[in-house]
Design a protein around this motif. Structure first.
Motif, short mmCIF file in Angstrom:
data_model
loop_
_atom_site.label_atom_id
_atom_site.label_comp_id
_atom_site.label_asym_id
_atom_site.label_seq_id
_atom_site.Cartn_x
_atom_site.Cartn_y
_atom_site.Cartn_z
N ILE A 78 115.28 49.66 68.28
CA ILE A 78 114.46 48.45 68.17
C ILE A 78 113.19 48.62 68.98
N GLU A 79 112.06 48.36 68.32
CA GLU A 79 110.75 48.52 68.95
C GLU A 79 110.05 47.18 69.03
N GLN A 80 109.56 46.83 70.21
CA GLN A 80 108.84 45.57 70.41
C GLN A 80 107.45 45.66 69.79
N THR A 81 107.07 44.62 69.03
CA THR A 81 105.75 44.59 68.40
C THR A 81 104.90 43.43 68.90
N GLY A 82 105.53 42.37 69.39
CA GLY A 82 104.80 41.21 69.85
C GLY A 82 104.36 40.28 68.73
N ASN A 83 104.59 40.67 67.49
CA ASN A 83 104.24 39.83 66.34
C ASN A 83 105.35 38.80 66.11
N ASP A 86 107.61 39.29 63.07
CA ASP A 86 108.49 40.46 62.97
C ASP A 86 109.86 40.11 63.53
N LYS A 90 120.12 42.63 64.36
CA LYS A 90 121.14 43.22 65.22
C LYS A 90 122.51 42.95 64.60
N GLU A 196 116.11 39.41 66.48
CA GLU A 196 115.26 39.48 67.66
C GLU A 196 113.82 39.40 67.20
N GLY A 198 109.68 39.25 67.31
CA GLY A 198 108.68 40.07 67.99
C GLY A 198 109.08 41.52 68.10
N ALA A 199 109.98 41.97 67.21
CA ALA A 199 110.45 43.36 67.26
C ALA A 199 110.83 43.81 65.85
N GLU A 201 113.35 46.83 63.71
CA GLU A 201 114.32 47.92 63.75
C GLU A 201 113.73 49.11 63.01
#
Length: 246
Positions: A78-83, A86, A90, A196, A198-199, A201
């Protein structure tokens, strides 16, 4: 001799299929929510390939049968994007979307709002809500998505993203565009699926593992090709010598 050629050809067909699967996995290493596949094969014993009348009876021949592929449902990183639009899924759940041919399922949570204010996927398909497509008016602010899929703005709850699971998720069929279809009915995910915000997969495909598989398959394919070539030369030599018998 002829049987050995048939066995070799069946192995080559299976290895070619595995190469296709590996190539597809590697092509989707950067695809959000992509789930890799692995080939599945089965041994088939030819029941009539025997000659028991000889002093040393022939052994039954083993061929390779392609039994399709299995879906790896392991969680991708899982990568945080802040959008805020998004979402990363999980657990074993899938997001339901309205595809061109009916309801489809995805793990790609890169959403946006279309001209009608509908929450849509990166391919423009409306995200399914519990009560239909989720729509947000342009005047609304503070859009957020909760862990249970609830979409809220400054005016309150606008809908809830439909999260589903399957009794046998391995039977899901790739339907293009990182979507899956299923002949089995979907069921509400409940606590089996959370989001989740702002993130995203990422793909669960391991580049190192796929490269290792690729080298192994290429090596096996070369060995089978060499064996077939030698058997063909041996057959040619046998025919030539038999033709010269007085």
């Amino acid at each position: 001799m002829q049987n050995a050629l048939f066995v070799g050809v069946s192995s080559q067909v299976a290895l070619q299929r595995e190469l296709d699967v590996i190539a597809n996995n590697m092509a989707n290493i950067s695809t959000n929510g992509f789930k890799g596949r692995a080939s599945r094969f089965q041994e088939y014993l030819m029941p009539v390939a025997s000659a028991d009348s000889f002093s040393r009876p022939d052994r039954r021949l083993s061929y390779v049968i392609d039994q399709g592929t299995t879906l790896d449902l392991g969680q991708g990183p899982i990568e945080q994007t802040g959008n805020p639009l998004d979402v990363a899924v999980k657990g074993p759940a899938f997001i339901a979307v309205q595809g061109p041919a009916g309801e489809r399922y995805t793990r790609n949570g890169a959403f946006s709002l279309n001209a009608q204010g509908q929450l849509v996927t990166s391919d423009g398909y409306p995200v399914a809500g519990d009560g239909g497509p989720i729509t947000v008016n342009p005047q609304e602010t503070g859009l957020s998505i909760g862990p249970d899929g609830t979409v809220s703005t400054n005016l309150g709850i606008r809908g809830r993203i439909k999260l589903v699971t399957f009794a046998n998720p391995g039977a899901l069929v790739n339907d293009g565009g990182n979507l899956y279809s299923s002949t089995a009915p979907a069921r509400p995910a409940g606590l089996d699926g959370r989001l989740e915000a702002g993130a995203l997969e990422r793909s669960n495909v391991s580049p190192v593992l796929e490269m290792t598989r690729l080298m192994d398959v290429n090596r096996s394919y070369a060995m089978v090709t060499s064996m077939i070539s030698r058997m063909d030369e041996l057959r040619g030599t046998a025919i030539s010598k038999l033709a010269n018998v007085a």
